[in-house]
Design an enzyme around this catalytic site. Structure first.
Site, PDB file in Angstrom:
ATOM      1  N   SER A  88       0.810  -1.219   0.000  1.00 57.88           N
ATOM      2  CA  SER A  88       0.000   0.000   0.000  1.00 57.88           C
ATOM      3  C   SER A  88       0.841   1.265   0.000  1.00 57.88           C
ATOM      4  O   SER A  88       0.304   2.371   0.018  1.00 57.88           O
ATOM      5  CB  SER A  88      -0.914   0.002   1.219  1.00 57.88           C
ATOM      6  OG  SER A  88      -0.148  -0.030   2.384  1.00 57.88           O
ATOM      7  N   THR A 198      -1.206   2.873   3.581  1.00 60.00           N
ATOM      8  CA  THR A 198      -0.853   4.271   3.862  1.00 60.00           C
ATOM      9  C   THR A 198      -0.164   4.442   5.203  1.00 60.00           C
ATOM     10  O   THR A 198      -0.740   4.136   6.235  1.00 60.00           O
ATOM     11  CB  THR A 198      -2.116   5.169   3.898  1.00 60.00           C
ATOM     12  OG1 THR A 198      -2.808   5.014   2.691  1.00 60.00           O
ATOM     13  CG2 THR A 198      -1.767   6.614   4.132  1.00 60.00           C
ATOM     14  N   THR A 216       1.568   6.954   0.337  1.00 61.32           N
ATOM     15  CA  THR A 216       0.682   5.839  -0.011  1.00 61.32           C
ATOM     16  C   THR A 216       0.697   5.557  -1.507  1.00 61.32           C
ATOM     17  O   THR A 216       1.038   6.435  -2.300  1.00 61.32           O
ATOM     18  CB  THR A 216      -0.762   6.172   0.403  1.00 61.32           C
ATOM     19  OG1 THR A 216      -1.593   5.029   0.231  1.00 61.32           O
ATOM     20  CG2 THR A 216      -1.342   7.312  -0.416  1.00 61.32           C
ATOM     21  N   ARG A 226      -6.491   9.172 -10.165  1.00 66.92           N
ATOM     22  CA  ARG A 226      -7.214   9.489  -8.917  1.00 66.92           C
ATOM     23  C   ARG A 226      -6.217   9.870  -7.819  1.00 66.92           C
ATOM     24  O   ARG A 226      -5.182   9.230  -7.645  1.00 66.92           O
ATOM     25  CB  ARG A 226      -8.040   8.275  -8.500  1.00 66.92           C
ATOM     26  CG  ARG A 226      -8.791   8.441  -7.160  1.00 66.92           C
ATOM     27  CD  ARG A 226      -7.997   7.913  -5.985  1.00 66.92           C
ATOM     28  NE  ARG A 226      -8.764   7.897  -4.742  1.00 66.92           N
ATOM     29  CZ  ARG A 226      -8.226   7.656  -3.547  1.00 66.92           C
ATOM     30  NH1 ARG A 226      -6.943   7.402  -3.424  1.00 66.92           N
ATOM     31  NH2 ARG A 226      -8.967   7.659  -2.477  1.00 66.92           N
ATOM     32  N   THR A 249      -6.001   7.877   7.564  1.00 68.71           N
ATOM     33  CA  THR A 249      -5.912   6.728   6.674  1.00 68.71           C
ATOM     34  C   THR A 249      -7.323   6.240   6.391  1.00 68.71           C
ATOM     35  O   THR A 249      -8.250   6.578   7.121  1.00 68.71           O
ATOM     36  CB  THR A 249      -5.038   5.619   7.303  1.00 68.71           C
ATOM     37  OG1 THR A 249      -4.908   4.539   6.387  1.00 68.71           O
ATOM     38  CG2 THR A 249      -5.623   5.099   8.598  1.00 68.71           C
ATOM     39  N   GLY A 250      -7.474   5.489   5.326  1.00 67.20           N
ATOM     40  CA  GLY A 250      -8.805   5.021   4.962  1.00 67.20           C
ATOM     41  C   GLY A 250      -9.246   5.624   3.638  1.00 67.20           C
ATOM     42  O   GLY A 250      -8.413   6.038   2.830  1.00 67.20           O
TER      43      GLY A 250
HETATM   44  C1  SD4 Z   1      -6.277   7.074  -0.084  1.00 66.90           C
HETATM   45  N1  SD4 Z   1      -6.142   7.377   2.289  1.00 66.90           N
HETATM   46  O1  SD4 Z   1      -5.632   7.042  -1.125  1.00 66.90           O
HETATM   47  C2  SD4 Z   1      -5.577   6.668   1.187  1.00 66.90           C
HETATM   48  C3  SD4 Z   1      -5.637   5.179   1.301  1.00 66.90           C
HETATM   49  C4  SD4 Z   1      -5.591   4.661   2.677  1.00 66.90           C
HETATM   50  O2  SD4 Z   1      -6.112   3.024   4.179  1.00 66.90           O
HETATM   51  O3  SD4 Z   1      -5.172   5.267   3.616  1.00 66.90           O
HETATM   52  N2  SD4 Z   1      -6.102   3.502   2.931  1.00 66.90           N
HETATM   53  O4  SD4 Z   1      -7.457   7.376  -0.042  1.00 66.90           O
END
Ligand code: SD4
Length: 342
Positions: A88, A198, A216, A226, A249-250
């Site tokens: 990731s 991330t 990330t 994107r 994160t997320g």
């Molecule tokens: C995103 N926030 O590209 C990042 C991905 C991430 O846990 O943190 N995933 O949206």
């Protein structure tokens, strides 16, 4: 209307505006406690997920010897960036739906200087390119081909970031091409090992100065081009050296909508401890769209000037790592939704 009546009306309006202004100010004024005294030698680093532990250890080689938080966070997040098994971040990151690994990263220091790259291909250490944007250009953010060109001109090496493992998984995904972020995929690997996503890291050095870094490969199988929250100052990361720092994160789209990390810092400015500040930001996401919030994961992690830290997530399963002079731990963040409660 006579001049006298005009004058009376105007002064009444002005007083009303002043009163409203006063009230507004009273609602948003910082907590008097927000200017924390600097605690000498209170160096601390916190980062997202359990793989943050290794990254924190690298950051500590800087912090533990009196180094600057900015150097610590860069050094720390370079660990997962270089790890091909972390799918990731950086090398080995999962690609977009066209099979291209595109990286997002940003960095911010104690003087509110910041740098960022987005949709950067072929460079392992996106965070170091972001730092260079901060230090060597008049800009904050460089994206896509421009970011690659800037990196190459500054001596970074062009590499293939798509590992065999990530390529195989992507080809498997192409069979259905279903794009849906899976919540709590961080629990999916055997042995409880994290499969998420991330690294966001914030730190305070022994001079009481704060910095942060976030890097990330973004959401797996995203549309080409994107960009998520991670490289966006205020969304994926924010540092205010008077108050504290936060990272997220997320699902980045949800974080961008509420300018999440900046919001967490502002909640701390109002006197909330880091965990409460993170919880309030998570609740803001739910308030905006309760149905969508149930289906995705977002986690916030924050550190204040007292060296206190805390986190909160939408879903259970968000872990974060902490290292200071006394503690080296991975903690589970509290969450609003839980499989046990549902
Ligand atoms: C995103 N926030 O590209 C990042 C991905 C991430 O846990 O943190 N995933 O949206």
């Amino acid at each position: 209307m006579s001049d006298r009546r005009k004058f009376i009306k105007l002064s009444m309006l002005t007083s009303a505006a002043l009163l409203a202004g006063k009230k507004l100010f009273a609602n948003t004024a910082p907590d008097p406690e927000y200017k924390y005294p600097v605690v000498k030698d209170a160096a601390v680093v916190v980062s997202t997920w359990d793989f943050g532990k290794e990254a924190n250890a690298a950051a500590w080689t800087v912090l533990g010897t009196g180094g600057r938080a900015l150097d610590a966070v860069e050094k720390g997040v370079k660990v997962p960036e270089a790890d091909p098994n972390n799918q990731s971040v950086g090398l080995g990151g999962r690609p977009d739906r066209d099979g291209k690994v595109t990286l997002d990263a940003c960095i911010m220091d104690e003087n509110s200087k910041c740098g960022s790259v987005a949709a950067l291909e072929h460079i392992v250490h996106a965070i170091s390119v972001a730092r260079l944007v901060m230090e060597k250009t008049p800009h904050v953010m460089i994206v896509g081909d421009g970011a690659l060109q800037f990196a190459l001109e500054n001596g970074f090496k062009k590499e293939n970031l798509l590992t065999e493992k990530s390529e195989k998984e992507w080809k498997e995904w192409l069979k259905t091409s279903q794009y849906k972020p899976v919540k709590n995929i961080e629990n999916a690997l055997p042995g409880g090992k994290s499969n998420h996503d991330t690294i966001g890291m914030v730190a305070m050095d022994s001079n009481g100065n704060m910095s942060g870094a976030c890097t990330t490969s973004g959401m797996a199988y995203k549309l080409h081009g994107r960009v998520g929250d991670s490289p966006i100052i205020g969304a994926g990361l924010y540092v205010d050296n008077e108050v504290g720092a936060a990272t997220s994160t997320g699902v980045g789209e949800e974080v961008i909508r509420i300018v999440g990390s900046h919001l967490v810092v502002e909640f701390m400015r109002q006197g909330n401890d880091p965990e409460t500040a993170c919880r309030k930001a998570v609740e803001r996401i739910i308030a905006r769209n309760p149905a969508a919030a149930k289906e995705v994961q977002v986690g916030f992690l924050a550190l204040n000037k007292k060296g206190q830290y805390g986190a909160y997530a939408l879903q259970e399963g968000f872990s974060y790592s902490v290292k200071n002079g006394k503690v080296e731990e991975v903690y589970q963040a509290k969450s609003v939704f839980s499989s046990k409660k549902q």
